[in-house]
Motif scaffolding. Structure first.
Motif, PDB file in Angstrom:
ATOM      1  N   GLU A 290       0.815  -1.211   0.000  1.00 55.17           N
ATOM      2  CA  GLU A 290       0.000   0.000   0.000  1.00 55.17           C
ATOM      3  C   GLU A 290       0.850   1.262   0.000  1.00 55.17           C
ATOM      4  O   GLU A 290       0.548   2.238  -0.697  1.00 55.17           O
ATOM      5  N   CYS A 291       1.924   1.251   0.769  1.00 54.59           N
ATOM      6  CA  CYS A 291       2.760   2.455   0.885  1.00 54.59           C
ATOM      7  C   CYS A 291       3.946   2.442  -0.072  1.00 54.59           C
ATOM      8  O   CYS A 291       4.849   3.273   0.039  1.00 54.59           O
ATOM      9  N   SER A 292       3.950   1.482  -1.020  1.00 52.36           N
ATOM     10  CA  SER A 292       5.011   1.381  -2.040  1.00 52.36           C
ATOM     11  C   SER A 292       6.378   1.060  -1.445  1.00 52.36           C
ATOM     12  O   SER A 292       7.406   1.448  -1.991  1.00 52.36           O
ATOM     13  N   LYS A 293       6.371   0.345  -0.315  1.00 56.04           N
ATOM     14  CA  LYS A 293       7.634  -0.101   0.274  1.00 56.04           C
ATOM     15  C   LYS A 293       8.003  -1.454  -0.345  1.00 56.04           C
ATOM     16  O   LYS A 293       8.190  -2.473   0.345  1.00 56.04           O
ATOM     17  N   HIS A 294       8.112  -1.477  -1.658  1.00 58.59           N
ATOM     18  CA  HIS A 294       8.266  -2.737  -2.386  1.00 58.59           C
ATOM     19  C   HIS A 294       9.583  -3.432  -2.075  1.00 58.59           C
ATOM     20  O   HIS A 294       9.671  -4.664  -2.140  1.00 58.59           O
ATOM     21  N   GLN A 295      10.623  -2.651  -1.733  1.00 54.65           N
ATOM     22  CA  GLN A 295      11.910  -3.255  -1.440  1.00 54.65           C
ATOM     23  C   GLN A 295      11.846  -4.188  -0.241  1.00 54.65           C
ATOM     24  O   GLN A 295      12.680  -5.094  -0.101  1.00 54.65           O
ATOM     25  N   ASN A 296      10.869  -3.989   0.650  1.00 51.08           N
ATOM     26  CA  ASN A 296      10.735  -4.864   1.820  1.00 51.08           C
ATOM     27  C   ASN A 296       9.874  -6.086   1.545  1.00 51.08           C
ATOM     28  O   ASN A 296       9.916  -7.056   2.307  1.00 51.08           O
ATOM     29  N   PHE A 323      -2.084   2.244   8.442  1.00 48.11           N
ATOM     30  CA  PHE A 323      -2.314   2.130   7.002  1.00 48.11           C
ATOM     31  C   PHE A 323      -3.768   1.742   6.749  1.00 48.11           C
ATOM     32  O   PHE A 323      -4.434   1.146   7.595  1.00 48.11           O
ATOM     33  N   ASP A 324      -4.268   2.050   5.568  1.00 44.33           N
ATOM     34  CA  ASP A 324      -5.660   1.738   5.235  1.00 44.33           C
ATOM     35  C   ASP A 324      -5.939   0.241   5.328  1.00 44.33           C
ATOM     36  O   ASP A 324      -7.052  -0.173   5.668  1.00 44.33           O
ATOM     37  N   SER A 325      -4.949  -0.576   5.013  1.00 37.11           N
ATOM     38  CA  SER A 325      -5.140  -2.025   5.048  1.00 37.11           C
ATOM     39  C   SER A 325      -4.998  -2.610   6.449  1.00 37.11           C
ATOM     40  O   SER A 325      -5.281  -3.788   6.665  1.00 37.11           O
ATOM     41  N   ASP A 326      -4.568  -1.795   7.409  1.00 30.18           N
ATOM     42  CA  ASP A 326      -4.426  -2.278   8.793  1.00 30.18           C
ATOM     43  C   ASP A 326      -5.802  -2.457   9.438  1.00 30.18           C
ATOM     44  O   ASP A 326      -6.695  -1.614   9.278  1.00 30.18           O
ATOM     45  N   THR A 327      -5.956  -3.544  10.177  1.00 25.63           N
ATOM     46  CA  THR A 327      -7.140  -3.738  11.018  1.00 25.63           C
ATOM     47  C   THR A 327      -6.707  -3.622  12.467  1.00 25.63           C
ATOM     48  O   THR A 327      -5.520  -3.386  12.763  1.00 25.63           O
ATOM     49  N   ASP A 328      -7.624  -3.824  13.391  1.00 29.40           N
ATOM     50  CA  ASP A 328      -7.260  -3.721  14.797  1.00 29.40           C
ATOM     51  C   ASP A 328      -6.356  -4.867  15.255  1.00 29.40           C
ATOM     52  O   ASP A 328      -5.882  -4.867  16.395  1.00 29.40           O
ATOM     53  N   LYS A 329      -6.082  -5.826  14.361  1.00 31.11           N
ATOM     54  CA  LYS A 329      -5.149  -6.914  14.689  1.00 31.11           C
ATOM     55  C   LYS A 329      -3.692  -6.509  14.467  1.00 31.11           C
ATOM     56  O   LYS A 329      -2.779  -7.219  14.883  1.00 31.11           O
ATOM     57  N   ILE A 330      -3.453  -5.360  13.801  1.00 33.39           N
ATOM     58  CA  ILE A 330      -2.082  -4.964  13.462  1.00 33.39           C
ATOM     59  C   ILE A 330      -1.224  -4.732  14.694  1.00 33.39           C
ATOM     60  O   ILE A 330      -0.011  -4.952  14.672  1.00 33.39           O
ATOM     61  N   MET A 347      11.000   2.037  17.086  1.00 38.94           N
ATOM     62  CA  MET A 347      10.308   3.325  17.066  1.00 38.94           C
ATOM     63  C   MET A 347       8.993   3.165  16.321  1.00 38.94           C
ATOM     64  O   MET A 347       8.947   3.252  15.087  1.00 38.94           O
ATOM     65  N   VAL A 348       7.934   2.904  17.045  1.00 43.41           N
ATOM     66  CA  VAL A 348       6.625   2.699  16.433  1.00 43.41           C
ATOM     67  C   VAL A 348       5.887   4.038  16.399  1.00 43.41           C
ATOM     68  O   VAL A 348       5.778   4.715  17.423  1.00 43.41           O
ATOM     69  N   GLY A 349       5.386   4.398  15.226  1.00 43.87           N
ATOM     70  CA  GLY A 349       4.669   5.654  15.085  1.00 43.87           C
ATOM     71  C   GLY A 349       3.344   5.468  14.381  1.00 43.87           C
ATOM     72  O   GLY A 349       3.119   4.472  13.691  1.00 43.87           O
ATOM     73  N   VAL A 350       2.478   6.442  14.569  1.00 41.48           N
ATOM     74  CA  VAL A 350       1.230   6.488  13.822  1.00 41.48           C
ATOM     75  C   VAL A 350       1.529   7.056  12.436  1.00 41.48           C
ATOM     76  O   VAL A 350       2.315   8.002  12.295  1.00 41.48           O
ATOM     77  N   LEU A 351       0.921   6.485  11.408  1.00 38.83           N
ATOM     78  CA  LEU A 351       1.082   7.015  10.053  1.00 38.83           C
ATOM     79  C   LEU A 351       0.789   8.510  10.050  1.00 38.83           C
ATOM     80  O   LEU A 351      -0.205   8.961  10.622  1.00 38.83           O
ATOM     81  N   THR A 352       1.666   9.264   9.403  1.00 36.83           N
ATOM     82  CA  THR A 352       1.537  10.723   9.370  1.00 36.83           C
ATOM     83  C   THR A 352       1.588  11.199   7.924  1.00 36.83           C
ATOM     84  O   THR A 352       2.452  10.773   7.151  1.00 36.83           O
ATOM     85  N   SER A 381      -0.269  11.650  18.030  1.00 32.66           N
ATOM     86  CA  SER A 381      -1.215  12.545  17.383  1.00 32.66           C
ATOM     87  C   SER A 381      -1.580  12.008  16.001  1.00 32.66           C
ATOM     88  O   SER A 381      -0.907  11.128  15.459  1.00 32.66           O
ATOM     89  N   LEU A 382      -2.633  12.552  15.424  1.00 32.98           N
ATOM     90  CA  LEU A 382      -3.169  12.039  14.167  1.00 32.98           C
ATOM     91  C   LEU A 382      -3.628  13.208  13.311  1.00 32.98           C
ATOM     92  O   LEU A 382      -4.343  14.086  13.806  1.00 32.98           O
ATOM     93  N   ASN A 383      -3.224  13.246  12.031  1.00 33.27           N
ATOM     94  CA  ASN A 383      -3.623  14.383  11.193  1.00 33.27           C
ATOM     95  C   ASN A 383      -4.429  13.962   9.962  1.00 33.27           C
ATOM     96  O   ASN A 383      -4.527  14.706   8.998  1.00 33.27           O
ATOM     97  N   PHE A 384      -5.032  12.761  10.002  1.00 32.94           N
ATOM     98  CA  PHE A 384      -5.910  12.337   8.910  1.00 32.94           C
ATOM     99  C   PHE A 384      -6.965  11.384   9.478  1.00 32.94           C
ATOM    100  O   PHE A 384      -6.871  10.933  10.626  1.00 32.94           O
ATOM    101  N   ILE A 385      -7.976  11.086   8.682  1.00 33.82           N
ATOM    102  CA  ILE A 385      -9.046  10.176   9.104  1.00 33.82           C
ATOM    103  C   ILE A 385      -8.660   8.752   8.714  1.00 33.82           C
ATOM    104  O   ILE A 385      -8.610   8.415   7.524  1.00 33.82           O
ATOM    105  N   PRO A 386      -8.361   7.888   9.678  1.00 32.33           N
ATOM    106  CA  PRO A 386      -7.957   6.514   9.360  1.00 32.33           C
ATOM    107  C   PRO A 386      -9.167   5.616   9.115  1.00 32.33           C
ATOM    108  O   PRO A 386     -10.244   5.848   9.663  1.00 32.33           O
ATOM    109  N   LYS A 387      -8.969   4.590   8.317  1.00 30.52           N
ATOM    110  CA  LYS A 387     -10.085   3.706   7.991  1.00 30.52           C
ATOM    111  C   LYS A 387     -10.512   2.856   9.188  1.00 30.52           C
ATOM    112  O   LYS A 387     -11.671   2.448   9.268  1.00 30.52           O
ATOM    113  N   MET A 388      -9.596   2.558  10.105  1.00 28.98           N
ATOM    114  CA  MET A 388      -9.980   1.739  11.248  1.00 28.98           C
ATOM    115  C   MET A 388     -10.669   2.556  12.347  1.00 28.98           C
ATOM    116  O   MET A 388     -11.165   1.996  13.325  1.00 28.98           O
ATOM    117  N   GLY A 389     -10.698   3.879  12.184  1.00 27.41           N
ATOM    118  CA  GLY A 389     -11.292   4.741  13.202  1.00 27.41           C
ATOM    119  C   GLY A 389     -10.223   5.347  14.087  1.00 27.41           C
ATOM    120  O   GLY A 389      -9.279   4.665  14.500  1.00 27.41           O
TER     121      GLY A 389
END
Length: 497
Positions: A290-296, A323-330, A347-352, A381-389
């Motif tokens: 989804e985020c084009s991290k194809h090298q991984n 990420f949009d494809s993340d569910t609450d199981k992530i 270093m775990v962060g919220v998508l920004t 903090s969060l600066n967008f509307i995530p699909k999981m809420g």
């Protein structure tokens, strides 16, 4: 002309290492490399002073002395930068500003007289020329990507080395990848530009001559973006390190495909690299695509980390949830993966959504942007509307971070890491290292919630993996910092604007 260069304060975050600094009697983790480099680009006849608000106060006397105030900052420093701008404007000073914060979000900084944006090698000479002619413009910007082989050696003389835990240098700019959320390619492009080996050795020689010994952070966007050039530099660095009896231990940032190049990992180990920060982001293939991290997506992530650890390079890594494809199981998936591979500094962060990125443009088109980013992806903090809420994401994130840095889980991760790690870095313990160890005996071994885990780690490592003992102590000290940051975040309210 008197030029005051000001580095605004950083907030207390995972990246500040505030609670680590007292162990090593330092005031800040890293010096303001950008301002030190800009200072070297200014006319030699100008008087220059540096005030880093992370190590000292900005006084009225500092401001009164200056004819102009130069401010450099990243987005995470925006509040500190705004405070500096207000004070200097009230004093009637002309303000010149540049760096990532001003380049990406100039609207956040009213009051700046001259915005010198993008890369200073291009725009700063234009400002200086117009200033000399008496006609400086309010904004200087350029899409040109300069040849950094002509970038000068930073002016180390403007700062006190003893205030900092780690020095910083830069070898390259740019990254060949195109991750949706990343603003590196907007700032510095996808074609990595490098300094020459001789140029880098001159910088390191000047840093050594200034009296520095110990940790040096190569602050590149992706140190291995141009593998041929980096191998050429590493071979020269290995010879230089041998000649000077290994005065420096290096850490840097790279992409995970480092694990696919045995020769490159070996060269980094021989050059005395001991840490590398990687953008793993997620063990979820869907999120990576989804985020084009194809090298991984073409790597076995666990085996890649194990391989890097086996070459004496401690993996620090960034992870993202939201990420949009993340569910609450992530959150459980991230926890299980991080524990399994033994990435201690996770270093775990919220998508920004950073300004100007492909993610920012996509979310704007979908009417999902909420506000400007804080610039700090680990502040909850969060600066967008995530699909999981929003509530699900933010509460899950805070619970994940709190669990990751709870003493029981954190020390289990240290032991997992040490079982796979083969230390190769050279260098004798310094007086600062010994002082940090002695402080840890009291502050962690006697006073912290982790004291039982600490003593088990120290004795086990001391008897079974003695060469890894300094690393174990370092990680225990960092754990105290991370735990305090996680606890502070857990006590805060959900922040979605």
């Amino acid at each position: 002309m008197n030029i005051l260069l000001v580095n605004p304060s950083y907030p207390d975050t995972f990246w500040s290492f505030k609670h680590v600094l007292r162990f090593v009697s330092r005031k800040a983790a890293f010096p303001p490399l950008g301002l030190l480099t800009v200072a070297a680009m200014l006319p030699g006849g100008w008087d220059k002073r540096l005030v880093d608000l992370n190590v000292e106060e900005l006084t009225d006397e500092h401001i009164a002395w200056a004819d102009m105030v130069f401010i450099g900052a990243m987005l995470v420093q925006k509040e500190g930068a705004q405070e500096v701008i207000q004070r200097c404007k009230e004093a009637g000073k002309r303000i010149v500003a540049g760096g990532p914060a001003f380049t990406s979000s100039p609207h956040l900084f009213p009051g700046v007289d001259h915005l010198v944006l993008n890369e200073a090698e291009v725009t700063l000479p234009l400002f200086i020329r117009d200033l000399a002619a008496g006609e400086p413009k309010p904004v200087y910007t350029s899409d040109e990507k300069p040849d950094i082989t002509r970038t000068p050696v930073p002016m180390w003389s403007l700062m006190k080395l003893k205030n900092y835990a780690t020095m910083s240098v830069q070898f390259s700019r740019g990254c060949p990848f195109n991750c949706e959320f990343c603003d590196i390619i907007i700032m510095n492009g996808r074609m990595p530009r490098t300094k020459t080996p001789d140029q880098m050795l001159r910088e390191l020689t000047s840093l050594r001559a200034a009296g520095w010994r110990g940790s040096v952070f190569i602050v590149d966007d992706n140190f291995i973006g141009n593998k041929d050039k980096v191998k050429e530099f590493l071979r020269a660095l290995i010879a230089w390190q041998k000649e000077h009896r290994y005065p420096f231990k290096f850490l840097t940032e790279a992409s995970l495909n480092l694990a696919q190049d045995e020769q490159l990992m070996t060269l980094m180990s021989m050059a005395n690299f001991h840490k590398v920060f990687l953008g793993i982001e997620s063990p979820s293939p869907e999120s990576l695509k989804e985020c084009s991290k194809h090298q991984n997506t073409v790597l076995d992530l666990s085996k890649a980390v194990d391989s890097i650890h086996a070459h004496g390079l401690q993996v620090m890594a960034g992870f993202i949830v939201g990420f949009d494809s993340d569910t609450d199981k992530i959150f459980d998936i991230q926890m299980d993966f991080i524990q399994k591979v033994g990435v201690v500094t996770a270093m775990v962060g919220v998508l920004t959504a950073l300004p100007g990125t492909r993610l920012w443009h996509r979310l704007k088109a979908e009417n999902r942007l909420l506000c400007d980013t804080s610039g700090e992806n680990t502040d909850g903090s969060l600066n967008f509307i995530p699909k999981m809420g929003a509530d699900t994401l933010l509460q899950g994130y805070r619970d994940l971070v709190n669990s990751l840095y709870s003493p029981n889980i954190y020390y289990k991760r240290i032991n997992m890491f040490l079982s796979k790690y083969k230390p190769t870095a050279r260098g004798r313990p310094t007086l600062s290292d010994m002082a940090a160890f002695m402080r840890s005996l009291w502050l962690i071994g006697m006073r912290s919630r982790a004291r039982r885990h600490y003593w088990r780690l120290i004795f086990k490592t001391g008897f079974t993996r003695f060469r890894s003992l300094p690393t174990a102590v370092d990680l225990a000290i960092q754990g105290l910092h991370f735990e305090k940051c996680a606890r502070k975040m857990q006590q805060s309210e959900n922040v979605a604007c």
